[in-house]
Design a protein around this motif. Structure first.
Motif, PDB file in Angstrom:
ATOM      1  N   LYS A  36       0.819  -1.218   0.000  1.00  0.00           N
ATOM      2  CA  LYS A  36       0.000   0.000   0.000  1.00  0.00           C
ATOM      3  C   LYS A  36       0.853   1.267   0.000  1.00  0.00           C
ATOM      4  O   LYS A  36       0.406   2.298  -0.491  1.00  0.00           O
ATOM      5  CB  LYS A  36      -0.987   0.003   1.158  1.00  0.00           C
ATOM      6  N   SER A 206       4.152  -6.350  10.437  1.00  0.00           N
ATOM      7  CA  SER A 206       5.561  -6.062  10.764  1.00  0.00           C
ATOM      8  C   SER A 206       5.842  -6.063  12.266  1.00  0.00           C
ATOM      9  O   SER A 206       6.846  -6.589  12.720  1.00  0.00           O
ATOM     10  CB  SER A 206       5.966  -4.707  10.181  1.00  0.00           C
ATOM     11  N   SER A 224       5.794  -2.509   6.080  1.00  0.00           N
ATOM     12  CA  SER A 224       6.839  -1.564   6.463  1.00  0.00           C
ATOM     13  C   SER A 224       8.196  -2.212   6.734  1.00  0.00           C
ATOM     14  O   SER A 224       9.235  -1.601   6.472  1.00  0.00           O
ATOM     15  CB  SER A 224       6.387  -0.719   7.653  1.00  0.00           C
TER      16      SER A 224
END
Ligand SMILES: *Cc1c(COP(=O)(O)O)cnc(C)c1O
Length: 228
Positions: A36, A206, A224
């Motif tokens: 994203k 994450s 991330s």
């Protein structure tokens, strides 16, 4: 070695370490690369590193990417809140809809899938910590919902459960939520005798994937930590 490749190796090592208490092996784990916040070039790079499961949470970002990258070996996962009126845009491109959380959406997916004459794979999203800011079914409603989907929507195949745990700086404190998810996953599979079809437990991002894996996740969704 590229930054992405380094990040990936670090994650793979951590996955391996977390599996010592799990019944799964590395090959059983699906790493969904959440893009994203990534560019199309970064998606291509991830794909070249062998990451073929790609997750997006917005139709308007996913759609042009799905079209542009059509020739690549990518399984597209839809992991965000899905408005019923957007189902038609992704239904023939998506590999797994991870955010099935209500009847109106199930009905729309079923109708569109029927037109395509094929079943669509989904996960039922669970709001495991009953957070007001999150979508998903309360854990207590999951068995009922699954039963109703099985009865009413023959073009939907429920492959398992998905959850987004709360954010916590100490992910260890999230462990009870993941344990509860695994119990719910096992209970659901057994109650409806879904054994082979119902085999995906998507939990861990994450911040918390190591704990989620220790508690029995077999699909983690990482953004991330890969694209940092
Ligand atoms: C963004 C997102 C992820 C990935 O989160 P990271 O913390 O960036 O790894 C996973 N699942 C869902 C549903 C998301 O929206």
């Amino acid at each position: 070695m590229s930054r992405l490749n380094e990040n990936l190796n670090e994650i793979l090592e951590k996955i391996n370490n977390s599996l010592s208490t799990s019944s799964y092996e590395l090959d059983d784990i699906t790493l969904v690369t959440v893009t994203k916040n990534a560019t199309i070039e970064q998606i291509k790079e991830a794909n070249e590193l062998g990451l073929k499961d790609i997750g997006e949470n917005k139709v308007q970002k996913a759609l042009p990417q799905m079209n542009e990258l059509e020739g690549l070996n990518i399984n597209w996962h839809f992991i965000g809140h899905l408005q019923s009126n957007k189902v038609k845009y992704i239904i023939d491109k998506v590999h797994l809809i991870q955010s099935l959380d209500r009847h109106s959406l199930a009905s729309e997916i079923n109708n569109r899938a029927k037109n395509l004459a094929r079943k669509i794979d989904t996960l039922v999203q669970v709001n495991i910590a009953l957070e007001e800011t999150k979508y998903g079914l309360a854990p207590d409603y999951v068995l009922n919902f699954v039963e109703e989907v099985l009865e009413n929507y023959p073009f939907i195949r429920i492959r398992g459960l998905m959850t987004i745990a709360p954010f916590d700086e100490k992910p260890e404190s999230l462990r009870p939520y993941f344990t509860r998810m695994r119990q719910l996953f096992e209970e659901t599979g057994e109650k409806f005798d879904l054994k082979d079809d119902f085999n995906i437990l998507s939990m861990g991002m994450s911040n918390d994937y190591q704990i989620a894996l220790e508690e029995g996740s077999n699909m983690i969704r990482i953004g991330s930590s890969l694209f940092k």
